[in-house]
Design an enzyme around this catalytic site. Structure first.
Site, PDB file in Angstrom:
ATOM      1  N   ASN A 668       0.830  -1.209   0.000  1.00 11.26           N
ATOM      2  CA  ASN A 668       0.000   0.000   0.000  1.00 11.26           C
ATOM      3  C   ASN A 668       0.861   1.254   0.000  1.00 11.26           C
ATOM      4  OD1 ASN A 668      -2.541  -1.182  -0.071  1.00 11.26           O
ATOM      5  ND2 ASN A 668      -2.632  -1.424   2.162  1.00 11.26           N
ATOM      6  N   ASP A 677      -5.637  -2.915  -3.209  1.00 13.64           N
ATOM      7  CA  ASP A 677      -6.969  -3.526  -3.370  1.00 13.64           C
ATOM      8  C   ASP A 677      -6.949  -4.540  -4.497  1.00 13.64           C
ATOM      9  OD1 ASP A 677      -7.884  -1.995  -1.331  1.00 13.64           O
ATOM     10  OD2 ASP A 677      -8.909  -0.523  -2.601  1.00 13.64           O
ATOM     11  N   GLU A 703      -5.880  -7.505   5.350  1.00  9.57           N
ATOM     12  CA  GLU A 703      -5.308  -8.523   4.468  1.00  9.57           C
ATOM     13  C   GLU A 703      -5.413  -9.915   5.063  1.00  9.57           C
ATOM     14  OE1 GLU A 703      -1.891  -6.875   6.993  1.00  9.57           O
ATOM     15  OE2 GLU A 703      -3.753  -6.192   6.077  1.00  9.57           O
TER      16      GLU A 703
END
Length: 779
Positions: A668, A677, A703
């Site tokens: 991220n 995503d 996650e």
């Protein structure tokens, strides 16, 4: 004819007819009132369910986020009196990410067991930031810390929904807020502190306004004291926050309805003020909450009595003209019948007088009403004799016929002469002595036409040759005109029924054949085309060859025969294109003249397909993770509970797998959340293709993922877990490359409950991470 006696008899029958019409109107009024209130109750119940489900879904998402923050805290083991700065910094980064992703929390805080802020994340202008350590404050004496620290571990506490206050002033613009909190315990079971999030409720209130915008009545969201939070009159909202402003409370203005909410968490009430539908909504998610719940919200839907009356008379306006038309039609038919009766009696008296002056051969007809004539069986049927009352019928006197100037055929309307001749010849060929002609028109001197119904008796000589006819002539003009009016009335009724927007039909209870059907039903089920005369209701709407008998499609006829009153059932029908539609079938019985036997039913079909589909969509939204489209944590908890119960009953085993993606935060941070995503979606697609059809895959949070693998032993579970780990490692994500995942798993034990099984699997995952990640551990 005695006009005075006719008037007396007519009034004698007209008064009961008027009373019957008034009684019919009263019955129709009550039935229409019941139908209008039933429709409003159904609309209100459906809307209340939609609002309740949407608000509960929003609160469930908040609970899920709060659990996620709690898991972050537990994973980082901030479980000591001294909080390491590096651990706090890492938690701050995680919580900043949550705040920016969700964009619905004003603050996210961790307060230790003494009420001192350890972490505070502020969200403003789409950005989140951590408060410096020197600006953190003690909240030891604030009510929300006291309530939260004393809430049992694992439960969620929430505050009232009110307006945010800064520096003892209501913050402008108004900022509706609810605080949610859960207690975090240390390993020894003692409280380590509380996590508190300030939820910005504006989006929730805006959603409430959108969902209720098209409601027929008034939609209100209230607090536990009956003050309005959202109402049609925005000036009354949040009155309890402004003591100096005029106070308006539902608990005072609608005291009876509010009192009902104190006794039941949901229900409906109909009184002189209108229809009320209410539901208690507990933001904490505690379905067993008592009705006296200070933090609960109340949804109240109110349809004023004036609106119910408007709908009632709108419906009655469709029926009253038909009722009045029927009254006048029956009054006319009654008058015609009585008039004909009086006239027939007058004809009888004339015939009796004539009987004194004519020969024996006329005596066969002296007691019959109408005109008596004797015709010769020659061309044109010359009139040998005719009774004097012919003048009243045709404006000719009897002497005029005796002169031979007019034959009987010359008076018959030319359109009916051929048929009259054919019927006479057929009777003559058959040797019939008595027969009747079909009704026909006869034309008098002043071109005035009258409908005639006659009976003929043949006259034969000694050799059997047909020489003439005795003709008994009855004037049936009033009856024919009444039949024409009845035909027009039936056409009118069909037109009225065709104006009803809902598909409507009249069904015979014995044959299931359709006796009347409106255009809306033809458009829906038969593409607007006319139906066969003997078509059945189940053939038209269900496209099947036998009546409804199952539990999913209960037959309204059977229920009406048992209850002898109107019923309502939900059916699955098929339109003319074969598409499935869901309809609310409302059926009402029709009794015979005795009022004892049901002969027909009236069905009205209301299409509720959108409502049914919306319920399915809401169910899907409540159970599905929005990003990956697999089960979310709430649905997974339900499935896990069912699997443990099933294993306990059947002594079968199942495996539970927990895994998360290694170093996912770096993905991220390096590639952005959109790429993160995409990695999550690709991983879910990859694993869905690898697990068995019976396995259940769910997103646990962030996650982290869970898999339930039914009917599996430890050896098979270890093989499955290792194959999934290899698959994740070998997959190349576009723009990111390969990633790894750590797995922990275990097979359920007979003594397991949800907590013990999750704890064992979590420990297995922790061991995989401690050993360097990209590993699988099976306990």
């Amino acid at each position: 004819m005695n006009i005075g006696r006719f008037n007396r008899y007519y009034l004698l029958f007209l008064i009961p007819l008027a009373v019957l019409t008034s009684l019919t109107f009263w019955i129709i009024h009550n039935q229409t009132m019941d139908r209008v209130t039933s429709e409003l109750k159904l609309e209100s119940n459906i809307l209340a369910g939609q609002v309740r489900d949407q608000l509960n879904l929003s609160f469930a998402e908040i609970h899920s986020d709060l659990k996620l923050l709690t898991e972050h805290y537990k994973l980082h083991q901030l479980d000591s009196l001294i909080k390491p700065r590096n651990v706090i910094n890492e938690l701050q980064e995680l919580w900043i990410s949550v705040a920016e992703q969700r964009a619905r929390y004003d603050q996210i805080r961790f307060l230790d067991d003494q009420g001192q802020e350890t972490i505070r994340i502020n969200y403003s202008n789409q950005k989140a930031a951590a408060t410096p350590e020197q600006k953190l404050q003690s909240k030891r004496h604030r009510y929300y810390f006291i309530e939260a620290i004393n809430t049992p571990s694992g439960e969620i506490w929430n505050s009232l929904l009110d307006l945010n206050i800064e520096r003892k002033q209501i913050e402008l613009p108004l900022k509706p807020t609810i605080r949610f909190s859960t207690r975090v315990n240390r390993h020894d079971g003692q409280p380590d502190g509380v996590i508190i999030i300030n939820y910005l409720a504006k989006n929730l209130l805006d959603k409430f306004r959108r969902v209720t915008a098209s409601y027929s009545g008034h939609a209100l969201l209230l607090n536990w004291q009956g003050y309005s939070l959202v109402s049609p009159n925005a000036a009354n909202d949040w009155g309890f926050m402004f003591p100096d402003s005029p106070q308006s409370r539902v608990s005072l203005e609608h005291e009876t309805a509010w009192q009902a909410t104190q006794n039941n968490k949901q229900g409906q009430l109909l009184n002189q003020m209108g229809l009320y539908t209410y539901n208690q909504i507990d933001p904490s998610g505690n379905n067993e909450a008592a009705s006296k719940c200070n933090s609960c919200l109340w949804l109240m839907l109110h349809v004023p009595n004036q609106l119910i009356e408007v709908k009632l008379w709108r419906e009655l306006s469709k029926t009253i003209p038909l009722l009045l038309l029927s009254f006048f039609l029956f009054a006319i038919i009654l008058g015609v019948a009585l008039w004909h009766r009086e006239k027939r009696q007058a004809h009888e008296r004339q015939i009796q007088e004539l009987n004194r002056n004519i020969s024996y051969e006329h005596e066969l007809f002296l007691n019959s009403p109408g005109v008596i004539a004797k015709l010769r069986n020659e061309i044109g049927w010359p009139i040998e004799f005719i009774s004097s009352n012919i003048e009243e019928l045709l404006d000719y006197d009897a002497d005029y016929f005796a002169s031979g100037k007019v034959t009987y055929s010359s008076m018959i309307d030319s359109r009916y002469l051929e048929k009259y001749t054919q019927e006479t010849l057929e009777a003559e060929n058959k040797g019939s002595n008595s027969f009747s002609h079909s009704p026909y028109l006869i034309v008098g001197r002043n071109k005035r036409s009258r409908w005639i119904q006659e009976t003929v008796h043949a006259i034969r000589d000694k050799l059997g040759k047909l020489t003439g006819f005795y003709v008994h002539i009855n004037d049936v003009t009033p009856l024919k005109e009444a039949e024409e009016r009845l035909t027009q009335s039936r056409d009118y009724i069909q037109k009225v029924v065709d104006t009803i927007p809902d598909p409507t039909m009249v069904i015979d209870i014995d044959s299931h054949e359709l006796k009347l059907i409106n255009q809306s039903a033809l458009d829906l089920y038969n593409n607007g085309q006319a139906i066969d005369p003997e078509i059945t209701c189940y053939r038209l709407s269900h496209k099947r060859s036998n009546p409804c008998r199952g539990q999913l499609d209960p037959c309204p006829i059977k229920q009406i025969m048992e209850k002898r009153t109107a019923v309502s059932v939900v059916h699955k029908h098929y339109d003319h294109q074969g598409n499935v539609i869901h309809v609310d079938v409302r059926a009402t019985p029709i009794f015979d003249d005795s009022g004892e036997n049901i002969v027909q039913i009236i069905e009205s079909h209301r299409d509720i397909t959108e409502t049914v589909e919306m319920e399915k969509q809401l169910q899907h939204i409540a159970e599905t993770d929005r990003l990956t489209q697999i089960y979310n944590r709430m649905k997974f908890d339900e499935e896990l509970k069912n699997q443990i119960a099933w294993a306990s009953l059947t002594n079968n085993r199942f495996g539970l797998i927990m895994f998360d993606l290694d170093h996912f935060k770096k993905i991220n941070d390096t590639y952005g959340h959109d790429m993160g995503d995409k990695v999550l979606i690709n991983t879910v697609d990859l694993l869905n293709g690898r697990i068995r059809k019976s396995d259940v895959l769910a997103r646990w949070g962030g996650e982290e993922f869970m898999i339930i693998a039914p009917l599996i032993d430890t050896k098979e579970l270890r093989s499955l877990v290792e194959s999934l780990r290899n698959a994740v490692q070998q997959y190349e994500h576009e723009g990111v490359g390969s990633i790894t995942a750590s797995f922990g798993a275990s097979v359920v034990r007979p003594s397991d409950n949800i907590h013990s099984l999750l704890k064992r699997v979590d420990s297995a995952l922790y061991e995989s991470k401690q050993k360097g990640r990209n590993r699988s551990t099976v306990f």
